[in-house]
Design a protein around this motif. Structure first.
Motif, mmCIF file in Angstrom:
data_model
loop_
_atom_site.group_PDB
_atom_site.id
_atom_site.type_symbol
_atom_site.label_atom_id
_atom_site.label_comp_id
_atom_site.label_asym_id
_atom_site.label_seq_id
_atom_site.Cartn_x
_atom_site.Cartn_y
_atom_site.Cartn_z
ATOM 1 N N ILE A 57 0.880 -1.164 0.000
ATOM 2 C CA ILE A 57 0.000 0.000 0.000
ATOM 3 C C ILE A 57 0.913 1.208 0.000
ATOM 4 C CG2 ILE A 57 -1.469 1.391 1.480
ATOM 5 C CD1 ILE A 57 -3.206 -0.855 1.969
ATOM 6 N N HIS A 58 0.766 2.057 -1.000
ATOM 7 C CA HIS A 58 1.692 3.185 -1.155
ATOM 8 C C HIS A 58 3.136 2.694 -1.152
ATOM 9 C CE1 HIS A 58 -1.791 5.655 -0.701
ATOM 10 N NE2 HIS A 58 -1.963 5.320 0.567
ATOM 11 N N ARG A 59 3.359 1.492 -1.722
ATOM 12 C CA ARG A 59 4.681 0.901 -1.867
ATOM 13 C C ARG A 59 5.319 0.508 -0.540
ATOM 14 N NH1 ARG A 59 8.344 4.146 -3.612
ATOM 15 N NH2 ARG A 59 7.249 6.071 -3.201
ATOM 16 N N LEU A 60 4.552 0.495 0.524
ATOM 17 C CA LEU A 60 5.099 0.128 1.824
ATOM 18 C C LEU A 60 4.549 -1.225 2.261
ATOM 19 C CD1 LEU A 60 4.805 3.569 3.617
ATOM 20 C CD2 LEU A 60 6.827 2.580 2.563
ATOM 21 N N GLN A 61 5.430 -2.106 2.729
ATOM 22 C CA GLN A 61 5.022 -3.440 3.134
ATOM 23 C C GLN A 61 4.578 -3.456 4.591
ATOM 24 O OE1 GLN A 61 8.261 -6.169 2.254
ATOM 25 N NE2 GLN A 61 9.188 -4.551 1.064
ATOM 26 N N PHE A 62 3.889 -4.538 4.965
ATOM 27 C CA PHE A 62 3.433 -4.706 6.342
ATOM 28 C C PHE A 62 4.080 -5.895 7.030
ATOM 29 C CE2 PHE A 62 -0.741 -2.768 4.744
ATOM 30 C CZ PHE A 62 -0.315 -1.495 5.056
ATOM 31 N N THR A 87 15.449 3.030 4.181
ATOM 32 C CA THR A 87 14.537 3.613 3.194
ATOM 33 C C THR A 87 13.144 3.870 3.766
ATOM 34 O OG1 THR A 87 13.796 1.451 2.369
ATOM 35 C CG2 THR A 87 15.754 2.435 1.325
ATOM 36 N N GLU A 88 12.872 3.314 4.971
ATOM 37 C CA GLU A 88 11.565 3.507 5.603
ATOM 38 C C GLU A 88 11.743 3.955 7.051
ATOM 39 O OE1 GLU A 88 8.832 0.221 3.255
ATOM 40 O OE2 GLU A 88 9.694 -0.304 5.192
ATOM 41 N N LYS A 89 10.746 4.648 7.549
ATOM 42 C CA LYS A 89 10.797 5.117 8.935
ATOM 43 C C LYS A 89 10.869 3.938 9.897
ATOM 44 C CE LYS A 89 8.428 8.148 12.223
ATOM 45 N NZ LYS A 89 7.270 9.067 12.429
ATOM 46 N N TYR A 90 10.101 2.869 9.606
ATOM 47 C CA TYR A 90 10.121 1.656 10.417
ATOM 48 C C TYR A 90 10.600 0.508 9.517
ATOM 49 C CZ TYR A 90 7.372 4.421 13.681
ATOM 50 O OH TYR A 90 6.944 5.409 14.543
ATOM 51 N N PRO A 218 -8.020 -8.761 22.607
ATOM 52 C CA PRO A 218 -7.906 -7.718 21.579
ATOM 53 C C PRO A 218 -6.557 -7.007 21.690
ATOM 54 C CG PRO A 218 -9.994 -7.537 22.755
ATOM 55 C CD PRO A 218 -9.170 -8.536 23.504
ATOM 56 N N ASN A 219 -6.001 -6.681 20.546
ATOM 57 C CA ASN A 219 -4.720 -5.976 20.532
ATOM 58 C C ASN A 219 -4.976 -4.473 20.497
ATOM 59 O OD1 ASN A 219 -2.171 -4.789 19.735
ATOM 60 N ND2 ASN A 219 -1.538 -6.851 19.165
ATOM 61 N N LEU A 220 -4.513 -3.771 21.527
ATOM 62 C CA LEU A 220 -4.727 -2.326 21.612
ATOM 63 C C LEU A 220 -3.640 -1.609 20.824
ATOM 64 C CD1 LEU A 220 -5.734 -2.039 25.385
ATOM 65 C CD2 LEU A 220 -7.038 -2.915 23.428
ATOM 66 N N ALA A 221 -3.664 -1.843 19.518
ATOM 67 C CA ALA A 221 -2.595 -1.397 18.625
ATOM 68 C C ALA A 221 -2.701 0.089 18.312
ATOM 69 C CB ALA A 221 -2.630 -2.200 17.330
ATOM 70 N N LEU A 222 -1.563 0.642 17.927
ATOM 71 C CA LEU A 222 -1.461 2.061 17.589
ATOM 72 C C LEU A 222 -1.110 2.241 16.116
ATOM 73 C CD1 LEU A 222 0.620 3.233 20.687
ATOM 74 C CD2 LEU A 222 -1.807 3.667 20.262
ATOM 75 N N PRO A 223 -1.489 3.365 15.525
ATOM 76 C CA PRO A 223 -1.161 3.602 14.110
ATOM 77 C C PRO A 223 0.340 3.818 13.921
ATOM 78 C CG PRO A 223 -2.166 5.556 15.080
ATOM 79 C CD PRO A 223 -2.273 4.475 16.109
ATOM 80 N N ILE A 224 0.895 3.158 12.926
ATOM 81 C CA ILE A 224 2.336 3.236 12.712
ATOM 82 C C ILE A 224 2.748 4.537 12.017
ATOM 83 C CG2 ILE A 224 2.249 1.990 10.508
ATOM 84 C CD1 ILE A 224 4.906 0.664 11.321
ATOM 85 N N ARG A 225 1.901 5.068 11.142
ATOM 86 C CA ARG A 225 2.244 6.260 10.343
ATOM 87 C C ARG A 225 3.543 6.009 9.566
ATOM 88 N NH1 ARG A 225 -2.761 7.677 11.405
ATOM 89 N NH2 ARG A 225 -3.126 8.809 13.358
ATOM 90 N N GLN A 226 3.574 4.868 8.890
ATOM 91 C CA GLN A 226 4.753 4.511 8.106
ATOM 92 C C GLN A 226 4.977 5.495 6.963
ATOM 93 O OE1 GLN A 226 7.491 3.288 7.994
ATOM 94 N NE2 GLN A 226 7.488 1.147 7.318
ATOM 95 N N GLN A 227 6.231 5.716 6.622
ATOM 96 C CA GLN A 227 6.546 6.586 5.490
ATOM 97 C C GLN A 227 7.917 6.250 4.939
ATOM 98 O OE1 GLN A 227 6.197 10.221 7.895
ATOM 99 N NE2 GLN A 227 8.359 10.632 7.509
ATOM 100 N N SER A 228 8.087 6.555 3.661
ATOM 101 C CA SER A 228 9.392 6.386 3.035
ATOM 102 C C SER A 228 10.334 7.487 3.509
ATOM 103 C CB SER A 228 9.259 6.441 1.513
ATOM 104 O OG SER A 228 8.442 5.405 1.041
ATOM 105 N N LYS A 283 1.138 11.699 15.641
ATOM 106 C CA LYS A 283 2.565 11.411 15.437
ATOM 107 C C LYS A 283 2.785 9.932 15.155
ATOM 108 C CE LYS A 283 4.720 15.170 18.041
ATOM 109 N NZ LYS A 283 5.521 15.550 19.235
ATOM 110 N N GLY A 284 1.920 9.090 15.683
ATOM 111 C CA GLY A 284 2.010 7.667 15.410
ATOM 112 C C GLY A 284 3.108 6.976 16.188
#
Length: 550
Positions: A57-62, A87-90, A218-228, A283-284
């Protein structure tokens, strides 16, 4: 059995901790060797490589990736970071493996690593002040010092399920993923909804014929806000901020460039809190966790407010009311943040796909694995072609207790810790002289950024070994009284907060049946931990017994 090979230092594990130890032990002019079970460097990122890079998605893998921003997930040595750019923030496992290849190219790490070497035993000889270490294939090594760099998640865990041997499809644990696997048109089942499960689920959901997820909590997950990351932007960061980042990380609770807010929730207005929560959320990453108010970990009412904010943010993304209650229930499954939050990009949207089913095993327990799938207690047989165990690890202690380690009294460390871990400073244990561990029991470990915690502890150990060598001491071992006082301090810190309210938490060891439930990590933050360690060293290693060379 082979003839013994003698070294000053033996290191077990070739991940971040092992490589940092190796490179810096070399600088002392000591002989050193690393024993690594795998075929290459990278530690946990050699094994955790799930799943294939098919979904973008948007060239970013999961797929498998870190939850620390890239500037903090590398060594602080300028010789390394100046010429390396993620090449990626995470970064994902591929980039981290590439990073270790780069480190090897720089410093020829592998010349001192023995691969395919599973350590079976390590026995101390008090007469000669040496460890004898034996591998499964019978090779023998001796060393004055033993450094355990086995990490917190090196022993994967599969619970006992009736009928597991009868399943006729493919079975994998997330930590033992095949090099390639094609999910296309397969009926997949995943047991578990931890960090690895979230990453796998996001990746494979668009490709499988059907995906069934078996959820306990349930996993109380947070948004990663991934970016190149652009090379230009990274070069500017290196020029202006990288040295600041590496200095700053030792000043914050979890080893990032941001810190927990010392304000308490009652000292803020509702408007102030809402704006602060919104800022951290946008901020993610882990900002909403270890960049928010300190009393979220201590005060149930404050914690409830954070959970309510999280719940509403997540429910906005889930149209179905039944799924809302399964994934983001009105009543929190445990206090918010007392289990390490996972990071996600579209995890909650996945369950709205028509080819995805979420099974709550609290209501329909896994009763038996059958040849064609899995049967739950409501009588349903979920037909599967592949079954994935995202069931985690014997965290924190498993990598150490899987080795037959015996010290001055001949008792194994597994026996010693059967009724609970006791350590001194979260890096050594009484009756086991000249043995240290990094990123393990009663250290900040999973409450911190890995490399931040690892480098701090590794440098302490290196300085200690140098001190012993320079001052002609043959061994160092924690004093029982000092160990008891430190372990009680960790227990008290844990009991003063909300950690014990989370069931099945690897922070507490409660995810493994029969394991003593206790605070397995130092919950006071990196600066407080560093002060305890450094105070001991400054005071001639107070709390340790040092033995002079004969």
């Amino acid at each position: 059995m082979s003839e013994p090979h003698d070294y000053d230092v033996l290191i077990v594990g070739a991940g971040f901790a092992g490589v940092h130890q190796l490179l810096n032990i070399r600088k002392l002019g000591l002989t050193v060797k690393v024993l690594e079970i795998g075929e290459d460097l990278a530690g946990t990122w050699l094994w955790n490589r799930y799943p294939g890079a098919e979904f973008f998605i948007h060239r970013l893998q999961f797929g498998a990736r870190v939850d620390s921003p890239s500037p903090f997930y590398q060594f602080s040595d300028p010789e390394l970071w100046q010429d390396w750019t993620y090449t990626e923030k995470y970064p994902d496992w591929r980039e981290i493996q590439a990073y270790f290849r780069y480190v090897n190219d720089k410093f020829d790490v592998k010349r001192d690593v023995v691969f395919h070497s599973r350590v079976a035993s390590a026995h101390w000889n008090d007469l000669v002040d040496r460890w004898t270490v034996t591998t499964e294939d019978g090779r023998v090594f001796r060393a004055q010092f033993l450094s355990l760099c086995t990490g917190i998640g090196s022993k994967h865990h599969i619970p006992i399920f009736k009928g597991i041997d009868t399943f006729q499809g493919d079975v994998y644990h997330s930590a033992r993923w095949p090099e390639k696997y094609d999910f296309k048109d397969k009926r997949a089942g995943i047991i578990g909804t931890g960090a690895t499960a979230i990453q796998i689920i996001q990746e494979i959901a668009p490709h499988v014929a059907h995906l069934t997820v078996f959820q306990r909590t349930p996993n109380l997950a947070l948004p990663i806000r991934q970016q190149s990351i652009s090379a230009e932007a990274e070069e500017k960061l290196k020029k202006d901020l990288y040295p600041v980042f590496f200095r700053r990380r030792g000043q914050t609770f979890s080893g990032f460039d941001y810190d927990i807010d010392p304000k308490s929730v009652p000292d803020t207005t509702p408007e102030e809190r809402l704006l602060a929560f919104e800022e951290k959320w946008e901020k993610g990453g882990l900002h909403f966790w270890v960049g928010s108010y300190a009393d979220l970990f201590m005060n149930q009412e404050a914690n409830d407010e954070a959970y309510a904010f999280w719940r509403e943010k997540v429910r906005e993304r889930i149209p179905d009311p039944e799924l809302q209650e399964k994934l983001a229930p009105m009543q929190a499954p445990h206090p918010w943040g007392v289990r390490r939050p996972s990071l996600e990009q579209r995890y909650f949207e996945v369950y709205s796909q028509p080819n995805v089913t979420l099974v709550d095993v609290n209501k329909a327990a896994i009763e038996e694995i059958v040849p064609n799938g899995l049967r739950t207690s409501d009588g349903t047989v979920h037909e599967l072609d592949i079954l994935v165990f995202a069931t985690g690890f014997d965290m924190i202690t498993g990598g150490i207790t899987s080795i037959d380690i015996r010290g001055q009294d001949g008792l194994s460390i597994k026996e010693k810790w059967a009724n609970g871990v006791k350590s001194y400073l979260g890096l050594a244990s009484a009756t086991y002289p000249n043995m240290f561990w990094i990123y393990g029991p009663q250290s900040p470990a999973g409450l911190s950024n890995g490399p931040s915690s690892i480098e701090m502890t590794s440098e302490w150990i290196i300085n200690c070994i140098n001190y012993l060598k320079q001052n002609k001491f043959s061994s160092i071992v924690p004093i029982e009284e000092a160990q008891l006082a430190y372990s009680e301090h960790v227990d008290q810190l844990g009991a003063a907060a909300l950690w014990f309210k989370a069931k099945n938490s690897w922070y507490m060891g409660s995810n493994i049946e029969g394991k003593k439930v206790q605070m397995l990590q130092f919950p006071g933050g990196l600066p407080a931990y560093a002060k305890l360690c450094n105070d001991s060293a400054t005071d001639s290693y107070d709390g340790f017994h040092l033995k002079c060379s004969i």
